[in-house]
Scaffold this active site. Structure first.
Site, PDB file in Angstrom:
ATOM      1  N   THR A   1       0.910  -1.145   0.000  1.00  0.00           N
ATOM      2  CA  THR A   1       0.000   0.000   0.000  1.00  0.00           C
ATOM      3  C   THR A   1       0.936   1.177   0.000  1.00  0.00           C
ATOM      4  O   THR A   1       2.074   1.058   0.453  1.00  0.00           O
ATOM      5  CB  THR A   1      -0.874   0.055   1.294  1.00  0.00           C
ATOM      6  OG1 THR A   1      -1.831  -0.989   1.272  1.00  0.00           O
ATOM      7  CG2 THR A   1      -1.592   1.368   1.462  1.00  0.00           C
TER       8      THR A   1
ATOM      9  N   ARG B   1     -14.110  -7.235  -1.245  1.00  0.00           N
ATOM     10  CA  ARG B   1     -13.515  -6.889   0.061  1.00  0.00           C
ATOM     11  C   ARG B   1     -12.913  -5.488   0.015  1.00  0.00           C
ATOM     12  O   ARG B   1     -12.193  -5.137  -0.910  1.00  0.00           O
ATOM     13  CB  ARG B   1     -12.448  -7.914   0.420  1.00  0.00           C
ATOM     14  CG  ARG B   1     -11.707  -7.636   1.749  1.00  0.00           C
ATOM     15  CD  ARG B   1     -10.415  -6.886   1.528  1.00  0.00           C
ATOM     16  NE  ARG B   1      -9.623  -6.752   2.762  1.00  0.00           N
ATOM     17  CZ  ARG B   1      -8.511  -6.032   2.859  1.00  0.00           C
ATOM     18  NH1 ARG B   1      -8.052  -5.380   1.809  1.00  0.00           N
ATOM     19  NH2 ARG B   1      -7.856  -5.946   3.985  1.00  0.00           N
ATOM     20  N   VAL B   2     -13.237  -4.678   0.991  1.00  0.00           N
ATOM     21  CA  VAL B   2     -12.636  -3.353   1.113  1.00  0.00           C
ATOM     22  C   VAL B   2     -11.795  -3.336   2.390  1.00  0.00           C
ATOM     23  O   VAL B   2     -12.254  -3.786   3.442  1.00  0.00           O
ATOM     24  CB  VAL B   2     -13.723  -2.262   1.179  1.00  0.00           C
ATOM     25  CG1 VAL B   2     -13.112  -0.895   1.449  1.00  0.00           C
ATOM     26  CG2 VAL B   2     -14.518  -2.248  -0.124  1.00  0.00           C
ATOM     27  N   GLY B   3     -10.578  -2.827   2.279  1.00  0.00           N
ATOM     28  CA  GLY B   3      -9.686  -2.777   3.434  1.00  0.00           C
ATOM     29  C   GLY B   3      -9.773  -1.453   4.166  1.00  0.00           C
ATOM     30  O   GLY B   3     -10.767  -0.721   4.074  1.00  0.00           O
ATOM     31  N   ASP B   4      -8.720  -1.150   4.873  1.00  0.00           N
ATOM     32  CA  ASP B   4      -8.674   0.080   5.657  1.00  0.00           C
ATOM     33  C   ASP B   4      -8.372   1.314   4.815  1.00  0.00           C
ATOM     34  O   ASP B   4      -8.760   2.433   5.165  1.00  0.00           O
ATOM     35  CB  ASP B   4      -7.607  -0.033   6.760  1.00  0.00           C
ATOM     36  CG  ASP B   4      -6.231  -0.386   6.197  1.00  0.00           C
ATOM     37  OD1 ASP B   4      -6.160  -1.093   5.171  1.00  0.00           O
ATOM     38  OD2 ASP B   4      -5.221   0.057   6.784  1.00  0.00           O
TER      39      ASP B   4
ATOM     40  N   GLY C   1      -0.522  -2.531   5.868  1.00  0.00           N
ATOM     41  CA  GLY C   1      -0.580  -3.756   6.665  1.00  0.00           C
ATOM     42  C   GLY C   1      -1.988  -4.318   6.722  1.00  0.00           C
ATOM     43  O   GLY C   1      -2.827  -4.013   5.878  1.00  0.00           O
TER      44      GLY C   1
HETATM   45  N1  ASP Z   1      -3.765  -2.229   4.259  1.00  0.00           N
HETATM   46  C1  ASP Z   1      -3.998  -2.882   3.002  1.00  0.00           C
HETATM   47  C2  ASP Z   1      -5.385  -3.489   3.009  1.00  0.00           C
HETATM   48  O1  ASP Z   1      -5.778  -4.091   3.967  1.00  0.00           O
HETATM   49  C3  ASP Z   1      -3.034  -3.936   2.623  1.00  0.00           C
HETATM   50  C4  ASP Z   1      -1.583  -3.731   2.978  1.00  0.00           C
HETATM   51  O2  ASP Z   1      -1.149  -2.620   3.226  1.00  0.00           O
HETATM   52  O3  ASP Z   1      -0.854  -4.738   2.997  1.00  0.00           O
HETATM   53  O4  ASP Z   1      -6.060  -3.406   2.054  1.00  0.00           O
END
Ligand code: ASP
Length: 218
Positions: free
Chosen positions: A150, A178-181, A202
């Site tokens: 990211t 799926r949606v992340g942070d 992360g």
């Molecule tokens: N934070 C990102 C997500 O969960 C993935 C990552 O940074 O590894 O979508």
């Protein structure tokens, strides 16, 4: 001489354009169906205005689209097909974001992930050393620990104005939709001119459960 918002958007756009970067924009690893779905957001520290897109397909610059959501609409977050149509209406060009490298990684994962599906493991004469090394690092933690993928960029100017942006293709081989942070204000990014700016990479679900960027800034 330009705004911090210009700076952060230009910064993450460079990473979105990099085909070698497997976690952001063009060349990002796809979801479990082999489709690249991107999440991104921008936020302005003076006004708390923000824009975001999630699960956006076919558009390589999701952060620029997020900025337009902020500047052209009364809304903050657009997802999926609505976000894609908004981007196309604004002149963004639809393209296949799945590079050859990312396609090979995805297919390698698909063939190795289970012994009880229809796929055979790759045989030694089909060895794809790049894909194998990547897979082992991420799924078996052999070698160096896997790093988050990211990009986040925060900027401050001489007057103390701050902006930030976060962009990602999300977890490799995630569930479709799926949606992340990353596109969620307070999780993947948060900025307030009076205090500071924070963004994250992360494991997104952990951050969604704690809104860590908000917690850090406040
Ligand atoms: N934070 C990102 C997500 O969960 C993935 C990552 O940074 O590894 O979508």
């Amino acid at each position: 001489g330009r705004s911090t918002l210009d700076a952060v958007v230009e910064g993450v756009t460079l990473v979105e354009d990099d085909p070698e970067e497997l976690t952001v924009g063009f060349g990002g690893l796809p979801n479990e169906d082999g489709v690249v779905q991107l999440d991104a957001a921008v936020m302005d520290g003076a006004t708390h205005r923000a824009g975001a897109v999630a699960a956006l397909e076919d558009i390589r610059h999701p952060t620029k689209v997020a900025r337009l959501v902020m500047e052209q609409t009364k809304r903050v977050l657009l997802v999926g097909e609505g976000a894609r149509r908004f981007a196309l209406a604004n002149g963004f060009v639809a393209e296949n974001l799945l590079t050859e490298k990312a396609r090979r990684m995805w297919l390698y994962w698909r063939r190795r992930r289970s012994q009880i599906d229809d796929w055979l493991d790759p045989s030694p004469d089909e060895a794809d050393l790049d894909a194998q090394a990547w897979y082992d690092r991420h799924f078996y933690h052999a070698g160096p620990a896997p790093s988050g993928g990211t990009v986040h960029c925060s900027a401050i100017d001489a007057a103390g104005n701050m902006s930030c942006a976060t962009s990602t293709s999300g977890h490799a081989f995630k569930l479709a939709g799926r949606v992340g942070d990353s596109p969620i204000l307070g999780a993947g990014l948060y900025v307030d001119n009076d205090i500071g700016s924070c963004g994250s990479i992360g494991h997104g679900e952990a951050n969604l459960q704690h809104l860590s960027s908000y917690a850090v800034v406040e």
